[in-house]
Design a protein around this motif. Structure first.
Motif, PDB file in Angstrom:
ATOM      1  N   LEU A 192       2.161   1.784  -3.575  1.00 18.11           N
ATOM      2  CA  LEU A 192       1.074   2.223  -4.460  1.00 18.11           C
ATOM      3  C   LEU A 192       0.702   3.685  -4.204  1.00 18.11           C
ATOM      4  N   ALA A 193       0.617   4.060  -2.923  1.00 18.24           N
ATOM      5  CA  ALA A 193       0.261   5.449  -2.601  1.00 18.24           C
ATOM      6  C   ALA A 193       1.286   6.411  -3.192  1.00 18.24           C
TER       7      ALA A 193
ATOM      8  N   GLY B 141       4.802   7.823 -17.767  1.00 18.00           N
ATOM      9  CA  GLY B 141       3.725   8.744 -17.450  1.00 18.00           C
ATOM     10  C   GLY B 141       2.471   8.080 -16.927  1.00 18.00           C
ATOM     11  N   GLY B 142       2.550   6.870 -16.462  1.00 11.29           N
ATOM     12  CA  GLY B 142       1.382   6.265 -15.820  1.00 11.29           C
ATOM     13  C   GLY B 142       0.760   5.110 -16.559  1.00 11.29           C
TER      14      GLY B 142
ATOM     15  N   ARG C  33       0.809  -1.211   0.000  1.00 15.70           N
ATOM     16  CA  ARG C  33       0.000   0.000   0.000  1.00 15.70           C
ATOM     17  C   ARG C  33       0.850   1.272   0.000  1.00 15.70           C
ATOM     18  N   GLN C  34       1.988   1.220   0.687  1.00 17.78           N
ATOM     19  CA  GLN C  34       2.862   2.406   0.693  1.00 17.78           C
ATOM     20  C   GLN C  34       3.418   2.684  -0.702  1.00 17.78           C
TER      21      GLN C  34
ATOM     22  N   LEU D  15       4.782  12.106  -2.474  1.00 14.70           N
ATOM     23  CA  LEU D  15       5.059  11.272  -1.305  1.00 14.70           C
ATOM     24  C   LEU D  15       6.443  10.631  -1.374  1.00 14.70           C
TER      25      LEU D  15
ATOM     26  N   VAL E 238      -3.292  -0.089 -14.054  1.00 13.11           N
ATOM     27  CA  VAL E 238      -1.862   0.146 -13.845  1.00 13.11           C
ATOM     28  C   VAL E 238      -1.445  -0.122 -12.395  1.00 13.11           C
ATOM     29  N   LEU E 239      -2.284   0.274 -11.434  1.00 12.82           N
ATOM     30  CA  LEU E 239      -1.900   0.031 -10.036  1.00 12.82           C
ATOM     31  C   LEU E 239      -1.888  -1.467  -9.742  1.00 12.82           C
TER      32      LEU E 239
ATOM     33  N   VAL F 108       0.777   6.697  -6.898  1.00 14.90           N
ATOM     34  CA  VAL F 108      -0.419   7.473  -7.230  1.00 14.90           C
ATOM     35  C   VAL F 108      -0.157   8.968  -7.056  1.00 14.90           C
ATOM     36  N   TYR F 109       0.526   9.299  -5.966  1.00 18.50           N
ATOM     37  CA  TYR F 109       0.750  10.716  -5.651  1.00 18.50           C
ATOM     38  C   TYR F 109       2.247  10.917  -5.396  1.00 18.50           C
TER      39      TYR F 109
END
Lengths: 454, 454
Positions: free
Chosen positions: A67-68, A98-99, A64-65, A75, A325-326, A71-72
């Protein structure tokens, strides 16, 4: 078109999924508990799904870390996250253009498969990523099933087997050919039964593929190396394509149980098998210790397929744009986890201890009125109910299957939401029947977490 | 089965997708630039995809912040994120039952649709969420197409139209019936042409559905209310199911252009149309200003379908477990964005100003050798190339379509990666043909961002 008769006849053959009545009642009870209505229990334990998070199992911190931070990305510069997490997120984004990532991630997956199989090579070009294993299975079935053929295409599937597999097969215009697993032998898969099933298909359909799930869902049976080899020999002899659902490969905890992949067994058997038997092996981030079913990500590895057929498979997987993607990033984290020495390793590594709980939990079902063979792996306990004639009579009066009636009582009186076997598992030829009622399905992983808490 | 002849004949009819040569060359050039090879340009501008992030467009801060906090909930207590972001994440997780949401989110979507359509009601039970609009379209087609019918089921699709739609149709065993959009009239959809197309299908197939994309991809044409009404009347008269791809509904920026949903127009037309014409409207987080194509999330709203048919659609959407959860959250953010007064509103609201850039950009294509009608909306410019006979001859010698040859030159000499129209867009009956070559596709949104930077 607005009338039912106008639609695709294959769609009309699909068994309709009904998660309805039990889940609705559970929601009502939850709402009542929130409002202060008093019952014997304080909350509803929902172990009816493959989604452990739903029942309170916590997601893995490392996953989860990362992935977060992906995403942003600001961080990545925050000191609140461990260094290896930030480095990993940076690396993932570097690959992402680029994602949006495509087939590139398959490189990491092939390394994982190679390690798993004791060094047997795995090529990225034989691996496709999709939004979960059900989607991959659907795509491969789409290639195998000739909806215009007469007799129809047949696919051998186990009983019990989750209904979604049967729905995918019938929806494409094929016929399911059931082979029965042996409850007396802890739900073992027996080649003689495959033989019987195949013969039963004569004059009904043209079987082209054999679907196997190992470790079993919902049975928890784990095939031995010898059993896998027998199935491969059978498939070879009969010219069947092997669809091997191996999504529970990381969840094997029975004594003397070991996961041996079909690909490894096939390779070890050598010629003529190793170069001829066609195989699709499925895995996913939804199952095993990761349990990230909300991210929707899985892969399929294909073995021994004709390059011309592979081109069509490439088109099928490409037409849905990319998979989430995630989820792809989670797949990469699952197949390349933290290593000893990494700051996140100690916490990540604690996952292994879950297995002991699972082993212990699986013995709780042999209470009076219940029975369950030993469980070697997987996510579930498939428990037989020994119901009284009175209870069966009562359920008939209510127009319910006996196991649905039992599950409803278990919910009302015990606050535990389970899935009746008659509802979620497919039976007889055609995929529209049900098992002899009496087998609720219980998510072990989730129940174990709840038992710790309560 | 290992030989091509054994597989599903419908799969063999699918046009194989080839993103290959141009993308590979672009990757080579990127690698060379990284290694210090000198060219006229410093980096490759990739405007060949619907994925704007790929070309450097930044994701929306609010969306990414909420998603990060949902993925890793300790961030909700962090002071680094704005208050409304943290509150929103808290709220989303509250709805999630441990990370897995189902149909529940449709409530927010129906409110959004109702606002969009000036108060016309929208019911959550008519809305299904899936991993992107292509998946939804595939599911609805699966219900409409009878793969066993003779003559085959037909679906009217525009030319140009993205190849994935045609691939989905032919893969299910149906036939595409092309209707040509009018380049002379800025790619307008004309009812006389629908009529001609329908007649062309006589003796070939049995058309049951009409696929429309508005605003257009790749054309950028935006239908007027009158044009939408005409198409609805045509569908009603011919008994066609309307598949309406409205994923660019938030990207309308042409002067005098306005998005009018098919559902709204249908409702405003009143009986008999409003209660009889069957309609599926698709939307997605991939397109418009959100541009989150990596999250894979979209919805379909169904209008006037028989409840018995709806039950089968429910089964089809349920069999793939849930759609990606983070995508569902993004869908909720898209349909219920920050409001004036919220800390995130001022930044989020700047998105509106992008429209001016897009409007200006679309006029840059009318250079010598290029022409492009005015663009009313959508994501792309579909530019006609006026190539010299010499250039066409040269491309033939190289075994390339003329537009692919041009795109290759544009990449080599200008560092801009575009998509040749002949590669990605479907032409003649059967979906296997190509358009008259000569039309590269350019992602406006992405190009604009790059032009700002360079």
């Amino acid at each position: 078109m607005s009338v039912l008769q106008g639609i695709n006849p294959n769609i009309r053959k699909m068994k309709q999924l009904e998660y309805g009545a039990l889940a609705s009642r559970a929601n009502q009870i939850k709402e009542e508990l929130r409002k202060g209505v008093r019952r014997h229990y304080k909350e509803v334990i929902d172990v009816s799904w493959g989604d452990s998070h739903r029942a309170g199992v916590k997601p893995l911190t490392f996953v989860r870390q990362v992935l977060a931070a992906c995403v942003y990305p600001p961080l990545i510069n925050s000191n609140n996250l461990p260094l290896d997490v930030r480095q990993r997120a940076q690396k993932q984004l570097g690959t992402c253009a680029g994602g949006s990532v495509g087939k590139g991630y398959a490189c990491g997956i092939s390394e994982f498969i190679k390690r798993r199989d004791g060094g047997i090579p795995s090529q990225p070009e034989n691996i496709y990523i999709s939004a979960g294993s059900q989607w991959s299975i659907g795509n491969i079935l789409h290639v195998l099933v000739n909806s215009e053929a007469s007799p129809k295409t047949g696919v051998l599937i186990p009983v019990p087997c989750h209904i979604t597999t049967a729905v995918s097969i019938t929806g494409l215009g094929a016929v399911t050919v059931p082979y029965y697993l042996s409850e007396e032998q802890a739900w073992a898969l027996q080649v003689e039964e495959l033989q019987r099933a195949l013969e039963s298909a004569k004059g009904v359909c043209n079987p082209v593929a054999l679907y196997v799930i190992n470790p079993g869902n919902p049975t928890g049976y784990v095939q031995s190396r010898k059993s896998v080899q027998e199935v491969i020999r059978f498939a070879s002899e009969k010219g069947l394509f092997l669809l091997v659902d191996e999504v529970y490969q990381d969840s094997v905890y029975g004594e003397n149980s070991e996961f041996v992949s079909y690909k490894r067994a096939l390779s070890e058997m050598g010629p003529p098998f190793s170069g001829t038997v066609e195989l699709a092996s499925f895995h996913s981030v939804s199952k095993g210790f990761l349990g990230e079913c909300g991210l929707r990500s899985g892969y399929v590895e294909l073995v021994n397929l004709d390059p011309a057929v592979m081109n069509y498979i490439q088109t099928l997987f490409s037409k849905d744009s990319s998979s989430p993607v995630l989820g792809q990033i989670a797949l990469d984290l699952m197949t390349d986890p933290p290593k000893p020495g990494d700051p996140s390793y100690p916490l990540y590594n604690q996952v292994g201890t879950l297995e002991l709980y699972l082993l212990r939990t699986s013995q709780h079902y042999n209470l009076p009125g219940l029975s369950c063979p030993p469980i070697g792996g997987g996510f579930y306990a498939f428990v037989r109910l020994h119901l009284t004639p009175k209870s069966i009579q009562k359920s008939k009066e209510l127009g319910l299957q006996p196991d649905t009636f039992y599950c409803m009582k278990l919910l009302e009186e015990g606050g535990v939401l389970t899935t009746p076997g008659s509802q979620s598992f497919s039976g007889p030829l055609g995929g529209a029947g049900t098992l002899p009622a009496g087998q609720p399905l219980i998510n072990l992983n989730a129940l174990k977490e709840k038992l710790k808490e309560l």
